[in-house]
Design an enzyme around this catalytic site. Sequence first.
Site, PDB file in Angstrom:
ATOM      1  CG  ASP A 130      -2.347   0.778   0.914  1.00  0.00           C
ATOM      2  OD1 ASP A 130      -2.414   0.864   0.117  1.00  0.00           O
ATOM      3  OD2 ASP A 130      -2.877   1.260   1.765  1.00  0.00           O
ATOM      4  CG  LEU A 169      10.288 -17.040  -3.694  1.00  0.00           C
ATOM      5  CD1 LEU A 169      10.192 -17.008  -2.414  1.00  0.00           C
ATOM      6  CD2 LEU A 169      10.304 -15.321  -4.581  1.00  0.00           C
ATOM      7  CG  HIS A 190       0.498   1.847  -9.523  1.00  0.00           C
ATOM      8  ND1 HIS A 190      -0.466   1.214  -7.789  1.00  0.00           N
ATOM      9  CD2 HIS A 190      -0.881   2.377  -9.776  1.00  0.00           C
ATOM     10  CE1 HIS A 190      -1.661   1.961  -7.377  1.00  0.00           C
ATOM     11  NE2 HIS A 190      -1.673   2.523  -8.422  1.00  0.00           N
TER      12      HIS A 190
HETATM   13  C1  FPP Z   1      -1.604  -0.161  -3.485  1.00  0.00           C
HETATM   14  O1  FPP Z   1      -1.890   1.200  -3.048  1.00  0.00           O
HETATM   15  C2  FPP Z   1      -1.426  -0.371  -4.460  1.00  0.00           C
HETATM   16  C3  FPP Z   1      -1.990  -1.182  -5.317  1.00  0.00           C
HETATM   17  C4  FPP Z   1      -3.321  -0.918  -5.523  1.00  0.00           C
HETATM   18  C5  FPP Z   1      -1.439  -1.849  -6.766  1.00  0.00           C
HETATM   19  C6  FPP Z   1      -0.099  -3.228  -6.028  1.00  0.00           C
HETATM   20  C7  FPP Z   1       0.179  -3.420  -7.444  1.00  0.00           C
HETATM   21  C8  FPP Z   1       1.980  -2.997  -7.757  1.00  0.00           C
HETATM   22  C9  FPP Z   1       2.252  -2.885  -7.130  1.00  0.00           C
HETATM   23  C10 FPP Z   1       2.216  -4.223  -8.788  1.00  0.00           C
HETATM   24  C11 FPP Z   1       2.859  -5.026  -9.127  1.00  0.00           C
HETATM   25  C12 FPP Z   1       2.934  -5.948 -10.239  1.00  0.00           C
HETATM   26  C13 FPP Z   1       2.937  -6.866 -10.613  1.00  0.00           C
HETATM   27  C14 FPP Z   1       3.030  -7.814 -12.073  1.00  0.00           C
HETATM   28  C15 FPP Z   1       2.404  -8.074  -9.439  1.00  0.00           C
HETATM   29  P1  FPP Z   1      -2.795   2.234  -3.275  1.00  0.00           P
HETATM   30  O2  FPP Z   1      -2.372   2.539  -4.969  1.00  0.00           O
HETATM   31  O3  FPP Z   1      -3.451   2.386  -3.231  1.00  0.00           O
HETATM   32  O4  FPP Z   1      -2.000   3.927  -2.814  1.00  0.00           O
HETATM   33  P2  FPP Z   1      -2.282   4.924  -1.458  1.00  0.00           P
HETATM   34  O5  FPP Z   1      -3.119   3.917  -1.406  1.00  0.00           O
HETATM   35  O6  FPP Z   1      -1.779   5.696  -1.273  1.00  0.00           O
HETATM   36  O7  FPP Z   1      -3.519   5.497  -2.597  1.00  0.00           O
END
Ligand code: FPP
Length: 246
Positions: free
Chosen positions: A24, A135, A41
């Site tokens: 997050d 893993l 992201h």
């Molecule tokens: C939450 O942060 C994060 C997500 C909803 C997306 C996480 C995805 C990735 C890091 C990509 C991973 C890729 C693969 C291929 C597995 P948020 O957007 O809710 O953050 P915020 O709360 O600060 O808005």
Amino acid sequence: MEPKSSTLEELPNNIPVHVAIIMDGNGRWAQKRGLPRLAGHRAGTENLREIIKACVEFGVKYLTIYAFSTENWGRPAEEVDGLMHILEDVIDQELEELHQQGVQLVHIGQLERLDTSLREKVKKSIELTKDNHRLTVCIAWNYGGRDEIVCAIKRIIEDGLKPEQICDDIVSDYLFTSGIPDPDLIIRTSGEMRISNFLIWQSAYSEWYVTPILWPDFNRDEFRKALIDFGQRERRYGLVIPCQED
Ligand code: FPP
């Protein structure tokens, strides 16, 4: 030779077998820098590469990452599309190296809602890596804990199981995570204290570690801190620990 990790204490002996992470804070990370959410992201994806390497190095056997929830479809279309592209890019660009590292990729959630080409890529990457054992990286994509339980109940009914056959193990076997041990440690970055529909059955006795660090900044040393913290936990599973006799 300089030790690999000189910045922190030694890792504990009881490394968690299965670590699950709610990654997050990508949006806030981007916002703080005046960047679009997708840049967060992308930075989070870069960070994931480091954490996968750390898992291999530290001896974690299963890593589950909450990358796209059943609720995330409700985000702006641009963000949803961007996240789908990130998944595709990761498969296109990282799969071979992950395979070489001995990483097995598995998916939890429902693939049906994804575009056919992306769905096929995910299936191909699972097939390619199925015999790797260093893993297991379990990608929760279009995953929701409630959806998982609903799917399990439907399949239990379809298979005609009798009420007296239903027990914890049977339910576990019908979940997307069948065959994967329950997470020992769940990490949530960005300071939020919520489960957010993640592994709600499997987390019954998981240890939680919440850090204010935003996911793109949750580096290898922060991960080590989480493992050290886990090493100091006393897991009781609802039992009492007998007093030690002098
Ligand atoms: C939450 O942060 C994060 C997500 C909803 C997306 C996480 C995805 C990735 C890091 C990509 C991973 C890729 C693969 C291929 C597995 P948020 O957007 O809710 O953050 P915020 O709360 O600060 O808005």
